[in-house]
Design an enzyme around this catalytic site. Structure first.
Site, PDB file in Angstrom:
ATOM      1  NE  ARG A 122      36.307  27.313  29.337  1.00 52.07           N
ATOM      2  CZ  ARG A 122      36.550  26.007  29.294  1.00 52.07           C
ATOM      3  NH1 ARG A 122      37.288  25.430  30.229  1.00 52.07           N
ATOM      4  NH2 ARG A 122      36.064  25.269  28.319  1.00 52.07           N
ATOM      5  CE1 TYR A 152      30.942  48.249  43.215  1.00 50.77           C
ATOM      6  CE2 TYR A 152      30.632  45.895  43.028  1.00 50.77           C
ATOM      7  CZ  TYR A 152      30.596  47.152  42.472  1.00 50.77           C
ATOM      8  OH  TYR A 152      30.191  47.307  41.183  1.00 50.77           O
ATOM      9  CG  ASP A 193      37.491  44.701  46.893  1.00 43.01           C
ATOM     10  OD1 ASP A 193      38.336  45.332  46.230  1.00 43.01           O
ATOM     11  OD2 ASP A 193      36.284  44.644  46.587  1.00 43.01           O
ATOM     12  CE  LYS A 201      34.939  49.547  39.461  1.00 40.13           C
ATOM     13  NZ  LYS A 201      34.561  48.913  40.706  1.00 40.13           N
TER      14      LYS A 201
HETATM   15  C1  PLP Z   1      33.807  47.780  41.082  1.00 40.25           C
HETATM   16  C2  PLP Z   1      34.131  47.046  42.307  1.00 40.25           C
HETATM   17  C3  PLP Z   1      33.960  45.656  42.377  1.00 40.25           C
HETATM   18  C4  PLP Z   1      33.372  44.847  41.242  1.00 40.25           C
HETATM   19  O1  PLP Z   1      34.210  44.847  40.125  1.00 40.25           O
HETATM   20  P1  PLP Z   1      33.680  44.756  38.596  1.00 40.25           P
HETATM   21  O2  PLP Z   1      34.944  44.860  37.818  1.00 40.25           O
HETATM   22  O3  PLP Z   1      32.746  45.904  38.390  1.00 40.25           O
HETATM   23  O4  PLP Z   1      32.992  43.454  38.450  1.00 40.25           O
HETATM   24  C5  PLP Z   1      34.325  45.022  43.558  1.00 40.25           C
HETATM   25  N1  PLP Z   1      34.824  45.710  44.605  1.00 40.25           N
HETATM   26  C6  PLP Z   1      34.989  47.047  44.571  1.00 40.25           C
HETATM   27  C7  PLP Z   1      35.544  47.747  45.761  1.00 40.25           C
HETATM   28  C8  PLP Z   1      34.646  47.757  43.420  1.00 40.25           C
HETATM   29  O5  PLP Z   1      34.792  49.085  43.410  1.00 40.25           O
END
Ligand code: PLP
Length: 384
Positions: free
Chosen positions: A51, A103, A175, A200
């Site tokens: 961890r 999101y 983000d 992603k």
């Molecule tokens: C998918 C996504 C998230 C969340 O991420 P996870 O890996 O699904 O927890 C946050 N911000 C954006 C822009 C996303 O596309």
């Protein structure tokens, strides 16, 4: 050769990486272990419990820091876990100004989890950075930026927002999931924290859930590491390995995502049955100038509204697609289609959703790296 001098296309492959100390493995082994032998209490080689630290995760964290031009990287179990760690920097009574078109999962985490702990969130249209000033109070501690916005593809001026935040000593977190560092590097534009859903584009193959934070400031890195270790939502060794492998081809994948994105955005814009296409590469896109200055290209995310379409018809179109898979998520090698109103943005109340333009007939595409002709043929049969 100094790591700092490497260009992005080399950093994706070599950034922070060196052959494994054990047997010289070029890719870091998947250290699938929870704990490490100690010779005497505290006598270990830098790893005591997974961890707190794991060699495979550390290799990924160094790669993340390198590609985002940061000093410190942290890898989490998901993008949401990474966002959760950022908000845990705050205290009850603190306020956050967030992009209003964001999101759906971030909105849910802010509203339904953190408001319970008396952290306040305001959702603001940030397309004109100066508008933020009206919302700043002495309690504002964080500005949450997502650009391109999801799913409306608005572009926010990170540099201008960060300059305003700096005057008030407010942290800026970006983000960067949609853009990736191939398109924009928020730390270079003045942001304090970069966040990714590496699920992603960074992972790129729709086979992992991973989150990431990258920062330059040592104190901030220590605070985030403390939260990560204390809360425990770390990225596992196998997912670290897969994400690292994905990052090695990020630059070539992104190049194709952008090429295909342009071809498909232009095809849709000319289509007689399409009402509106949202893609920052169009000259008449409201934030096109910011996009041109801030981004190296315009990406492979596109939203559109079919002419005279309803909720039901938009659903029919996404159901008819064959090569595009109807699915949540984005950024993989395969093209995906989604219906934000019922899928990614289903957790946002309808009136909030409509305020940012997420109408019932909006369809979002994540353009993959297939042949563009095949993608167009699929869209054509679904729209007709
Ligand atoms: C998918 C996504 C998230 C969340 O991420 P996870 O890996 O699904 O927890 C946050 N911000 C954006 C822009 C996303 O596309």
């Amino acid at each position: 050769m100094s790591e700092k001098k490497l260009k992005f296309n080399s950093k994706t492959i070599h950034g922070g990486q060196k052959p494994d100390a054990g047997y010289g493995a070029v890719m870091p082994p998947i250290y699938q272990t929870s704990t490490y032998a100690q010779t005497t209490p505290g006598g270990h080689k830098g790893f005591a419990y997974s961890r707190s630290a794991n060699p495979t995760r550390e290799a990924l964290e160094k790669s993340l820091a390198s590609i985002e031009n940061g000093k410190y990287g942290l890898a989490f179990a998901s993008g949401m876990a990474a966002i959760d760690a950022i908000i845990k920097l705050l205290n009850p009574g603190d306020e956050v100004l967030s992009t209003n078109d964001l999101y759906g999962g971030s909105y849910r985490l802010f509203k339904q989890i953190f408001e319970k702990y008396n952290i306040k969130f305001q959702f603001v249209n940030m397309q004109n950075a100066d508008d933020i000033k009206d919302h700043i109070t002495e309690n504002t501690k964080l500005i949450w930026v997502e650009t391109p916005t999801n799913p409306m593809m608005n572009i926010l001026d990170i540099k201008a927002i960060a300059a305003i935040a700096k005057q008030h000593s407010i942290l800026v977190a970006v983000d960067n999931t949609f853009a990736t560092p191939y398109l924009q590097v928020p730390l270079d534009l003045g942001a304090d924290i970069v966040m990714h859903s590496a699920t992603k584009y960074l992972g790129g193959h729709s086979d992992v859930l991973v989150g990431a934070l990258i920062v330059n400031d040592k104190k901030l890195a220590d605070q985030l590491y403390f939260i990560q270790n204390a809360s425990g939502a770390v990225c596992g060794p196998m997912d670290s390995f897969l994400t690292l492998r994905g990052i090695k081809t990020l630059h070539v994948r992104m190049q194709r995502h952008c090429e295909n994105g342009k071809i498909i955005a232009e095809y849709l814009a000319k289509h007689p049955k399409i009402e509106k296409v949202y893609w920052p590469g169009f000259e008449d896109h409201p934030n096109h100038e910011i996009a041109k200055n801030q981004m190296n290209d315009f990406g492979g995310m596109i939203s559109f509204i079919p002419k005279g379409s309803s909720y039901e018809e938009a659903i029919k179109i996404v159901e008819r697609l064959e090569l595009f898979t109807l699915a949540e998520s984005l950024g993989g090698v395969e093209s995906l289609a989604g219906h934000p109103a019922s899928m990614t943005h289903g957790s946002i109340p309808k009136e909030e959703r409509l305020k940012s333009g997420v109408v019932d007939s909006l369809i979002r595409l994540s353009i993959g790296i297939e042949d563009a002709d095949d993608l167009i043929a699929d869209l054509e049969q679904a729209i007709q």
